[in-house]
Design a protein around this motif. Sequence first.
Motif, short mmCIF file in Angstrom:
data_model
loop_
_atom_site.label_atom_id
_atom_site.label_comp_id
_atom_site.label_asym_id
_atom_site.label_seq_id
_atom_site.Cartn_x
_atom_site.Cartn_y
_atom_site.Cartn_z
N LEU A 1 0.66 -0.60 0.16
CA LEU A 1 -0.18 0.33 0.19
C LEU A 1 1.01 0.73 -0.16
N LYS A 2 0.50 2.34 -0.89
CA LYS A 2 1.16 2.90 -1.12
C LYS A 2 0.93 4.52 -0.32
N ARG A 3 -0.62 4.52 -0.48
CA ARG A 3 -1.38 5.57 0.46
C ARG A 3 -2.88 4.60 0.69
N THR A 4 -3.75 5.76 1.44
CA THR A 4 -5.03 5.87 0.81
C THR A 4 -5.97 7.55 0.98
N MET A 5 -6.55 7.45 -0.18
CA MET A 5 -7.45 9.10 -0.38
C MET A 5 -9.24 8.78 0.04
N MET A 6 -9.25 10.10 -0.06
CA MET A 6 -10.43 9.80 0.66
C MET A 6 -11.67 9.19 -0.54
N ASN A 7 -12.50 8.91 -0.41
CA ASN A 7 -13.33 8.86 -1.84
C ASN A 7 -14.74 10.00 -1.54
N LEU A 8 -14.60 10.38 -2.70
CA LEU A 8 -16.01 10.68 -3.28
C LEU A 8 -17.12 10.31 -3.17
N SER A 9 -17.06 9.03 -4.43
CA SER A 9 -18.15 8.53 -4.64
C SER A 9 -18.69 7.40 -3.78
N GLY A 10 -18.01 6.83 -2.55
CA GLY A 10 -18.52 5.73 -1.40
C GLY A 10 -17.47 6.19 -0.29
N PRO A 11 -17.73 5.14 1.12
CA PRO A 11 -17.51 5.53 2.36
C PRO A 11 -16.50 4.95 2.35
N GLU A 12 -15.38 4.02 1.23
CA GLU A 12 -14.03 3.41 1.73
C GLU A 12 -13.14 4.30 0.38
N PRO A 13 -11.25 3.79 1.33
CA PRO A 13 -11.28 5.29 1.04
C PRO A 13 -10.30 4.49 -0.38
N ASN A 14 -9.97 5.37 -1.62
CA ASN A 14 -9.11 4.88 -2.98
C ASN A 14 -7.68 4.14 -1.75
#
Length: 152
Positions: free
Chosen positions: A47-60
Amino acid sequence: MAVAIMLCGTIAGNAQSTVYVFMRSSVNADCVMSINGGQSFEIRGPLKRTMMNLSGPEPNRFYHAAKKKVTINEEGKALFSAKYTFYANMDRNNPRDMVAELQLNLSEGSVHYIQLKFKGMNDVQLIELSEKEGLKLLKDKKYQELPDYTEQ
């Protein structure tokens, strides 16, 4: 003379080929590799990073590019298959599967370099790289080394 024959038999029984598998960085995806129809190993960088997902509850989830050394103890044809599963907006209930295959002719001591490449947004393919291209990717620091895998 009997010793030499015994050694030759041992060498022939331990024919090994090496295949280096490369996968570019990915987002929200899993990739399972199979050899000759049997599920073998996963390939995905850490895993490099996570980013907020505007389309759903789970982060990208963004993953590093990865490389894996695979040792195969047989000679002859080997069919490599990749099942790449992409989860749009991390929706685990609606995955999109893409499959790619590549057949290699393995011989004792042979070294092959293969890469999972993306072909547009809806397709992937496995391609065999030249030795020069493969060695270049082996040295590339962007590709994170995964634990080796030995096919039984």
